[in-house]
Design a protein around this motif. Structure first.
Motif, PDB file in Angstrom:
ATOM      1  N   PHE A 321       0.826  -1.205   0.000  1.00  0.00           N
ATOM      2  CA  PHE A 321       0.000   0.000   0.000  1.00  0.00           C
ATOM      3  C   PHE A 321       0.861   1.257   0.000  1.00  0.00           C
ATOM      4  N   VAL A 322       1.931   1.282   0.792  1.00  0.00           N
ATOM      5  CA  VAL A 322       2.815   2.455   0.833  1.00  0.00           C
ATOM      6  C   VAL A 322       3.479   2.673  -0.526  1.00  0.00           C
ATOM      7  N   ARG A 323       3.894   1.583  -1.196  1.00  0.00           N
ATOM      8  CA  ARG A 323       4.491   1.718  -2.530  1.00  0.00           C
ATOM      9  C   ARG A 323       3.462   2.262  -3.532  1.00  0.00           C
ATOM     10  N   GLN A 324       2.231   1.770  -3.446  1.00  0.00           N
ATOM     11  CA  GLN A 324       1.195   2.272  -4.355  1.00  0.00           C
ATOM     12  C   GLN A 324       0.934   3.763  -4.139  1.00  0.00           C
ATOM     13  N   LEU A 325       0.975   4.190  -2.879  1.00  0.00           N
ATOM     14  CA  LEU A 325       0.783   5.620  -2.615  1.00  0.00           C
ATOM     15  C   LEU A 325       1.902   6.454  -3.228  1.00  0.00           C
ATOM     16  N   ASN A 326       3.127   5.988  -3.106  1.00  0.00           N
ATOM     17  CA  ASN A 326       4.270   6.771  -3.598  1.00  0.00           C
ATOM     18  C   ASN A 326       4.276   6.904  -5.114  1.00  0.00           C
ATOM     19  N   VAL A 327       3.750   5.918  -5.823  1.00  0.00           N
ATOM     20  CA  VAL A 327       3.765   5.997  -7.280  1.00  0.00           C
ATOM     21  C   VAL A 327       2.592   6.810  -7.812  1.00  0.00           C
ATOM     22  N   GLN A 328       1.651   7.183  -6.942  1.00  0.00           N
ATOM     23  CA  GLN A 328       0.522   7.989  -7.405  1.00  0.00           C
ATOM     24  C   GLN A 328       0.995   9.404  -7.718  1.00  0.00           C
ATOM     25  N   PRO A 329       0.556   9.983  -8.838  1.00  0.00           N
ATOM     26  CA  PRO A 329       0.936  11.367  -9.139  1.00  0.00           C
ATOM     27  C   PRO A 329       0.317  12.324  -8.132  1.00  0.00           C
ATOM     28  N   GLY A 330       1.158  13.233  -7.627  1.00  0.00           N
ATOM     29  CA  GLY A 330       0.674  14.225  -6.675  1.00  0.00           C
ATOM     30  C   GLY A 330       0.746  13.783  -5.231  1.00  0.00           C
ATOM     31  N   ILE A 331       1.333  12.603  -4.935  1.00  0.00           N
ATOM     32  CA  ILE A 331       1.454  12.112  -3.556  1.00  0.00           C
ATOM     33  C   ILE A 331       2.913  11.766  -3.292  1.00  0.00           C
ATOM     34  N   ALA A 332       3.413  12.265  -2.160  1.00  0.00           N
ATOM     35  CA  ALA A 332       4.775  11.946  -1.735  1.00  0.00           C
ATOM     36  C   ALA A 332       4.723  11.573  -0.259  1.00  0.00           C
ATOM     37  N   VAL A 333       4.957  10.286   0.050  1.00  0.00           N
ATOM     38  CA  VAL A 333       4.923   9.803   1.426  1.00  0.00           C
ATOM     39  C   VAL A 333       6.289  10.030   2.055  1.00  0.00           C
ATOM     40  N   THR A 334       6.295  10.731   3.204  1.00  0.00           N
ATOM     41  CA  THR A 334       7.561  10.982   3.907  1.00  0.00           C
ATOM     42  C   THR A 334       7.788   9.967   5.021  1.00  0.00           C
ATOM     43  N   THR A 335       6.736   9.624   5.771  1.00  0.00           N
ATOM     44  CA  THR A 335       6.856   8.612   6.821  1.00  0.00           C
ATOM     45  C   THR A 335       5.614   7.733   6.789  1.00  0.00           C
ATOM     46  N   ALA A 336       5.820   6.445   7.090  1.00  0.00           N
ATOM     47  CA  ALA A 336       4.717   5.485   7.144  1.00  0.00           C
ATOM     48  C   ALA A 336       4.959   4.569   8.334  1.00  0.00           C
ATOM     49  N   HIS A 337       4.019   4.579   9.290  1.00  0.00           N
ATOM     50  CA  HIS A 337       4.151   3.757  10.498  1.00  0.00           C
ATOM     51  C   HIS A 337       2.971   2.811  10.594  1.00  0.00           C
ATOM     52  N   LYS A 338       3.263   1.501  10.695  1.00  0.00           N
ATOM     53  CA  LYS A 338       2.226   0.483  10.821  1.00  0.00           C
ATOM     54  C   LYS A 338       1.868   0.311  12.292  1.00  0.00           C
ATOM     55  N   GLY A 339       0.620   0.579  12.628  1.00  0.00           N
ATOM     56  CA  GLY A 339       0.166   0.415  14.000  1.00  0.00           C
ATOM     57  C   GLY A 339      -0.414  -0.966  14.221  1.00  0.00           C
ATOM     58  N   TRP A 340       0.178  -1.721  15.169  1.00  0.00           N
ATOM     59  CA  TRP A 340      -0.302  -3.077  15.420  1.00  0.00           C
ATOM     60  C   TRP A 340      -1.507  -3.082  16.360  1.00  0.00           C
ATOM     61  N   PHE A 341      -1.461  -2.225  17.355  1.00  0.00           N
ATOM     62  CA  PHE A 341      -2.550  -2.187  18.332  1.00  0.00           C
ATOM     63  C   PHE A 341      -3.257  -0.830  18.332  1.00  0.00           C
ATOM     64  N   GLY A 342      -2.995  -0.048  17.339  1.00  0.00           N
ATOM     65  CA  GLY A 342      -3.633   1.261  17.210  1.00  0.00           C
ATOM     66  C   GLY A 342      -3.684   1.651  15.741  1.00  0.00           C
ATOM     67  N   PRO A 343      -4.150   2.817  15.456  1.00  0.00           N
ATOM     68  CA  PRO A 343      -4.232   3.244  14.051  1.00  0.00           C
ATOM     69  C   PRO A 343      -2.857   3.460  13.442  1.00  0.00           C
ATOM     70  N   SER A 344      -2.731   3.126  12.158  1.00  0.00           N
ATOM     71  CA  SER A 344      -1.494   3.364  11.425  1.00  0.00           C
ATOM     72  C   SER A 344      -1.416   4.837  11.031  1.00  0.00           C
TER      73      SER A 344
END
Length: 644
Positions: A321-344
């Protein structure tokens, strides 16, 4: 019988004493009753109970009058001697408190026992999975699954007014509006009686709503409605009936004379709370501890293995999902944190024209509700983002294609003219577009839009109809020379019009000119024999000429012509030729002078002596002599440029 005056007075007094002695005795007794406070108090005490009873039957006036005094007296007594009231209320409050505490402890111990009894059994493991799936606590699931029945709510409802007198609930959090429930229950009972034509004394005893059922215990003035979960025994109905009978014994008069104040029935709460009963099934004993332990170990190992597999699958999905976001035009992901027991958490930059990240998450089988996006707005200048931003603003037609390179937006394909005009005006307002290249665009025109632009620019008269056929403007009807000339020269400049076809259009000025020219050239001014004096018939014709000549001149100027009026004078066959030429010349000048006096310039008038008249016309055949002594006219028209 006469005697001394003194004897008469004494006799009268004696007579009055004998006649009024009884009334005097009653007056003395009444005066003594009013003046003696002790005697008067005894009289009031004798009639006070009956007066209070009559006042209570008559209305609430006595209660309202005594309430301030009674409340004040009770308040002062509590402040001065609180022990007396504590002692008086202790027989009521003490059992209520003890019963409430005992019931709470009993339920707590029962819940703990059931929770500890199923830690490693198959049923306990199943209940734990159910608790995880539904979000409920394990103790709550155990209680629900081992529950036989439980009385959750009780409503005491007045039969006549359908108002809720008292409402108790096992859990106050689930309590609803008691008056609304009371009204609904009364409406259901009325509906049942009306539908099945039963008597007024009959009542609905029970009905089911999903997992709940409602039992109704009727009474003379009120009835008790119990909301029950599970499968209660029939003995519970006896308990409810005994309770409603007890309530009628305790508050029978209050129920019979109920006027809407339900506060007086609060003292019945212990009787209703005693009906909040419940029963749980005894747990079945399974095999020995070893079997239970092996089952627990196996279940734990299976659970851990499943948890690891689920975690690995979720991690793979998250990274994809993070890779798909980065390849979308107009989106640049700087940090991505996977939450195991809370929201990501996702942090980055996002263009306004970029696709919705939540939809991308759903397509990647990740719940968007468990992902928190923290975007900062920016303008992406890559070609794909520029094209998306352009398409979002202008809605690119399906027949067109667009591309962007180095700030130049290139359009190809077929586009409507109106859409292209808007793009030409506003394309540079889109961030990332500095120039527009539409040289390869095939422009299409909507006939209605083209005609609308034509009408707005030229405002056609009501006598003209306009149509557009294959970019050719077709005019029909009648219009002035000026309007037609303007349309011929400027209409091809309107987008969507290549040429103008006015073959079906009538030039009003041209028609006016031809008509006036015909009238003038068919007019004749007749003269007297051998004279240049105008005959009577000639004056009649000559008086109508000035207006017609002016009309002709005006129409000629509108169609771009300059006119000269040739005035042709004629003489009859009498006399020699030289004399006839002179006479015809004078007759032509006579008419020219008249027209000059009417305001016509001499440059426009050209008198010519024609001499002897030639072959007679049709009019000449009627009056041959008069027709030869005439002046006729000829309108000579030349283009205005040639005349200059």
């Amino acid at each position: 019988m006469r005697g001394p005056p003194g004897d008469s007075v004494e006799a009268f007094e004696e007579l009055r004493r004998l006649l009024l002695s009884g009334e005097r005795e009653q007056l003395r007794d009444l005066r003594d009753r009013l003046n003696n406070r002790e005697r008067r108090s005894k009289d009031v005490a004798g009639v006070l109970p009956e007066a209070v009873k009559l006042s209570g039957e008559r209305g609430e006036e006595l209660v309202q009058a005594l309430r301030p005094a009674v409340e004040g007296s009770i308040k002062q007594s509590i402040e001065k001697k609180p022990d007396t009231f504590v002692g008086a209320l202790h027989p009521i409050i003490g059992p209520m408190v003890r019963r409430s505490i005992a019931e709470s402890l009993r339920r707590l111990m029962q819940s703990l026992n059931q929770t500890l009894e199923h830690p490693f059994s198959w049923r306990g493991l199943k209940w734990r999975f159910e608790a995880l799936r539904t979000g409920k606590s394990f103790a709550e699931v155990v209680m629900l699954r081992s529950l036989v029945y439980r009385v959750e709510q009780l409503f005491l409802i007045h039969r006549k007014t359908s108002l809720s007198l008292l409402h108790v609930a096992l859990d106050p959090a689930i309590a609803k509006d008691s008056d609304m429930v009371a009204g609904m229950l009364s409406a259901i009972q009325d509906f049942a009686r009306d539908s099945f034509a039963t008597g007024d004394d009959s009542a609905l005893e029970e009905f089911r709503v999903g997992e709940l059922q409602v039992w109704i215990a009727p009474g003379q003035y009120a009835y008790l409605a119990a909301v029950i979960r599970g499968h209660p025994p029939r003995e519970l109905r006896s308990v409810l009936e005994d309770t409603i009978d007890s309530i009628h014994v305790l508050k029978g008069s209050g129920l019979a004379n109920f006027q809407g104040a339900a506060a007086s029935f609060e003292s019945l709460r212990p009787e209703l709370e005693a009906c909040l009963r419940s029963q749980y099934a005894a747990a079945k004993r399974s095999g020995g501890r070893k079997v239970r332990a092996w089952i627990a170990v196996t279940a734990t190992a299976a659970f851990l293995t499943a948890a690891v597999l689920v975690a690995l699958r979720n991690e793979i999905r998250w990274r994809r999902f993070v890779r798909q976001l980065n390849v979308q035009p107009g989106i640049a992901v700087t940090t991505a944190h996977k939450g195991w027991f809370g929201p990501s958490q996702i942090t980055g930059l996002r263009d306004a024209s970029a696709p919705d990240a939540a939809k991308i998450a759903g397509a990647a089988k990740i719940d968007p509700a468990h992902v928190q996006f923290h975007w900062k707005p920016f303008f992406a200048l890559d070609p794909a983002s520029v094209v998306q931003r352009f398409d979002k603003r202008f809605a690119l037609p399906s027949s067109a294609q667009v591309s962007s390179m180095n700030g130049v937006l290139t359009l190809t394909g077929s586009v409507p003219y109106d859409w292209l005009e808007r793009v030409r005006r506003e394309a540079k307002f889109v961030p990332g577009i500095s120039a527009l290249d539409d040289s390869a665009v095939a422009v299409t025109y909507d006939a209605d839009s083209v005609l609308q632009r034509f009408n707005e620019k030229f405002d056609p008269p009501n006598t003209v109809s306009v149509a557009l056929v294959q970019n050719v403007l077709i005019l029909s009807g009648e219009a002035s020379q000026q309007w037609l000339a303007r349309v011929r020269s400027e209409a091809p400049k309107v987008p969507g019009i290549k040429s103008v076809d006015d073959s079906k259009a009538v030039n009003l000025d041209e028609r006016t000119f031809q008509r006036s020219k015909s009238v003038i050239e068919n007019a004749f001014v007749y003269f007297l024999t051998n004279k240049d004096d105008i005959a009577t018939e000639g004056f009649a014709a000559l008086s109508r000429l000035p207006d017609e000549i002016r009309r002709c001149e005006t129409a000629a100027k509108r169609i771009g012509l300059n006119v000269t009026l040739e005035i042709l004078g004629y003489a009859d066959a009498v006399g020699d030729e030289a004399k006839n030429v002179d006479l015809s010349q004078r007759r032509a000048h006579k008419v020219a002078d008249f027209l000059g006096l009417c305001g016509f310039e001499s440059t426009v008038l050209k008198p010519i002596g024609m001499g002897q008249a030639v072959k007679p016309t049709e009019v000449d055949k009627v009056v041959p002599e008069l027709s030869q002594r005439r002046v006729s006219f000829e309108v000579v028209a030349q283009p205005a440029t040639a005349a200059r």
